[in-house]
Design a protein around this motif. Structure first.
Motif, mmCIF file in Angstrom:
data_model
loop_
_atom_site.group_PDB
_atom_site.id
_atom_site.type_symbol
_atom_site.label_atom_id
_atom_site.label_comp_id
_atom_site.label_asym_id
_atom_site.label_seq_id
_atom_site.Cartn_x
_atom_site.Cartn_y
_atom_site.Cartn_z
ATOM 1 N N ARG A 166 0.825 -1.210 0.000
ATOM 2 C CA ARG A 166 0.000 0.000 0.000
ATOM 3 C C ARG A 166 0.856 1.255 0.000
ATOM 4 O O ARG A 166 2.004 1.236 0.413
ATOM 5 C CB ARG A 166 -0.889 0.027 1.241
ATOM 6 C CG ARG A 166 -1.740 -1.190 1.409
ATOM 7 C CD ARG A 166 -3.106 -0.907 0.978
ATOM 8 N NE ARG A 166 -3.915 -2.123 1.061
ATOM 9 C CZ ARG A 166 -5.162 -2.145 0.713
ATOM 10 N NH1 ARG A 166 -5.739 -1.062 0.278
ATOM 11 N NH2 ARG A 166 -5.840 -3.251 0.774
ATOM 12 N N GLY A 167 0.244 2.354 -0.467
ATOM 13 C CA GLY A 167 0.939 3.632 -0.462
ATOM 14 C C GLY A 167 0.014 4.769 -0.842
ATOM 15 O O GLY A 167 -1.160 4.556 -1.146
ATOM 16 N N ASP A 168 0.564 5.979 -0.828
ATOM 17 C CA ASP A 168 -0.170 7.174 -1.221
ATOM 18 C C ASP A 168 0.490 7.785 -2.451
ATOM 19 O O ASP A 168 1.710 7.898 -2.507
ATOM 20 C CB ASP A 168 -0.147 8.225 -0.107
ATOM 21 C CG ASP A 168 -0.994 7.829 1.090
ATOM 22 O OD1 ASP A 168 -1.935 7.045 0.917
ATOM 23 O OD2 ASP A 168 -0.713 8.323 2.198
ATOM 24 N N VAL A 169 -0.311 8.200 -3.415
ATOM 25 C CA VAL A 169 0.202 8.934 -4.577
ATOM 26 C C VAL A 169 0.286 10.393 -4.166
ATOM 27 O O VAL A 169 -0.717 10.980 -3.751
ATOM 28 C CB VAL A 169 -0.734 8.773 -5.797
ATOM 29 C CG1 VAL A 169 -0.275 9.664 -6.936
ATOM 30 C CG2 VAL A 169 -0.774 7.322 -6.239
ATOM 31 N N ILE A 170 1.489 10.985 -4.270
ATOM 32 C CA ILE A 170 1.634 12.368 -3.817
ATOM 33 C C ILE A 170 1.975 13.340 -4.944
ATOM 34 O O ILE A 170 1.931 14.541 -4.745
ATOM 35 C CB ILE A 170 2.665 12.483 -2.674
ATOM 36 C CG1 ILE A 170 4.001 11.909 -3.082
ATOM 37 C CG2 ILE A 170 2.143 11.816 -1.431
ATOM 38 C CD1 ILE A 170 5.074 12.096 -2.041
ATOM 39 N N PHE A 171 2.314 12.832 -6.155
ATOM 40 C CA PHE A 171 2.609 13.727 -7.274
ATOM 41 C C PHE A 171 2.499 12.968 -8.577
ATOM 42 O O PHE A 171 2.812 11.783 -8.642
ATOM 43 C CB PHE A 171 4.027 14.311 -7.131
ATOM 44 C CG PHE A 171 4.315 15.441 -8.077
ATOM 45 C CD1 PHE A 171 3.817 16.704 -7.849
ATOM 46 C CD2 PHE A 171 5.070 15.223 -9.209
ATOM 47 C CE1 PHE A 171 4.075 17.748 -8.724
ATOM 48 C CE2 PHE A 171 5.337 16.252 -10.089
ATOM 49 C CZ PHE A 171 4.836 17.526 -9.850
ATOM 50 N N SER A 172 2.060 13.651 -9.614
ATOM 51 C CA SER A 172 2.000 13.086 -10.956
ATOM 52 C C SER A 172 2.872 13.937 -11.868
ATOM 53 O O SER A 172 2.745 15.162 -11.870
ATOM 54 C CB SER A 172 0.556 13.085 -11.448
ATOM 55 O OG SER A 172 0.500 12.617 -12.769
ATOM 56 N N TYR A 173 3.750 13.305 -12.647
ATOM 57 C CA TYR A 173 4.695 14.024 -13.504
ATOM 58 C C TYR A 173 4.120 14.244 -14.898
ATOM 59 O O TYR A 173 3.442 13.376 -15.446
ATOM 60 C CB TYR A 173 6.008 13.233 -13.621
ATOM 61 C CG TYR A 173 6.772 13.155 -12.327
ATOM 62 C CD1 TYR A 173 7.571 14.203 -11.911
ATOM 63 C CD2 TYR A 173 6.697 12.030 -11.511
ATOM 64 C CE1 TYR A 173 8.280 14.144 -10.723
ATOM 65 C CE2 TYR A 173 7.397 11.961 -10.320
ATOM 66 C CZ TYR A 173 8.186 13.016 -9.929
ATOM 67 O OH TYR A 173 8.882 12.957 -8.743
ATOM 68 N N SER A 174 4.446 15.403 -15.499
ATOM 69 C CA SER A 174 4.045 15.688 -16.875
ATOM 70 C C SER A 174 5.010 14.982 -17.829
ATOM 71 O O SER A 174 6.036 14.448 -17.410
ATOM 72 C CB SER A 174 4.068 17.196 -17.129
ATOM 73 O OG SER A 174 5.400 17.669 -17.129
ATOM 74 N N ARG A 175 4.713 15.005 -19.113
ATOM 75 C CA ARG A 175 5.579 14.338 -20.096
ATOM 76 C C ARG A 175 6.978 14.936 -20.120
ATOM 77 O O ARG A 175 7.963 14.232 -20.213
ATOM 78 C CB ARG A 175 4.969 14.422 -21.483
ATOM 79 C CG ARG A 175 3.818 13.486 -21.669
ATOM 80 C CD ARG A 175 3.354 13.504 -23.103
ATOM 81 N NE ARG A 175 2.255 12.576 -23.263
ATOM 82 C CZ ARG A 175 1.471 12.556 -24.307
ATOM 83 N NH1 ARG A 175 1.655 13.417 -25.278
ATOM 84 N NH2 ARG A 175 0.502 11.681 -24.392
ATOM 85 N N ALA A 176 7.062 16.263 -20.065
ATOM 86 C CA ALA A 176 8.368 16.921 -20.085
ATOM 87 C C ALA A 176 9.176 16.563 -18.839
ATOM 88 O O ALA A 176 10.393 16.337 -18.913
ATOM 89 C CB ALA A 176 8.185 18.432 -20.176
ATOM 90 N N GLN A 177 8.511 16.477 -17.704
ATOM 91 C CA GLN A 177 9.191 16.107 -16.463
ATOM 92 C C GLN A 177 9.682 14.665 -16.517
ATOM 93 O O GLN A 177 10.774 14.352 -16.047
ATOM 94 C CB GLN A 177 8.261 16.317 -15.273
ATOM 95 C CG GLN A 177 7.975 17.782 -14.997
ATOM 96 C CD GLN A 177 6.867 17.978 -13.985
ATOM 97 O OE1 GLN A 177 5.976 17.125 -13.836
ATOM 98 N NE2 GLN A 177 6.894 19.096 -13.294
ATOM 99 N N VAL A 178 8.877 13.770 -17.130
ATOM 100 C CA VAL A 178 9.272 12.365 -17.266
ATOM 101 C C VAL A 178 10.522 12.252 -18.137
ATOM 102 O O VAL A 178 11.457 11.508 -17.820
ATOM 103 C CB VAL A 178 8.116 11.518 -17.844
ATOM 104 C CG1 VAL A 178 8.593 10.135 -18.252
ATOM 105 C CG2 VAL A 178 6.994 11.417 -16.832
ATOM 106 N N GLU A 179 10.578 13.010 -19.236
ATOM 107 C CA GLU A 179 11.763 12.995 -20.099
ATOM 108 C C GLU A 179 12.991 13.487 -19.349
ATOM 109 O O GLU A 179 14.076 12.939 -19.497
ATOM 110 C CB GLU A 179 11.519 13.857 -21.351
ATOM 111 C CG GLU A 179 10.533 13.246 -22.313
ATOM 112 C CD GLU A 179 10.910 11.840 -22.739
ATOM 113 O OE1 GLU A 179 12.082 11.605 -23.073
ATOM 114 O OE2 GLU A 179 10.021 10.963 -22.712
#
Length: 94
Positions: A71-84
């Protein structure tokens, strides 16, 4: 049109990157984490209106202290540019 990379959180020692594998309904998603574990993660209330997750999104997960392997908590979602950017720096290897 190139997206600008704003400040973004990097994984600390107790956090891990992962890919959303499945939406489970409500505020829960199944995430395949970089440490090889499959976790059922919830989106905490303070992030619920800000995070819109789809299958394949790269997210930052904070495992729970109890049942941390499942189990865990999602605390941030990255954009495409951030993933690159994360891939170029060698932080993301999913």
């Amino acid at each position: 049109m190139e997206e600008e990379i704003a400040r973004m959180p990097l994984p600390k020692e107790d956090e891990v990157l992962g890919v959303v594998e499945e939406r489970l309904g409500g505020n829960k998603v199944r995430v395949k984490c970089q440490d090889g574990k499959l976790r059922i993660c919830r989106i905490p209330g303070k992030y619920r209106t800000k995070l819109w997750l789809r299958v394949g999104d790269i997210v930052l997960v904070k495992p729970w202290e109890i049942q941390g392997d499942e189990r865990g908590d999602v605390i941030f979602s990255y954009s495409r540019a951030q993933v690159e950017w994360l891939r170029k720096k060698g932080i993301l290897n999913l």
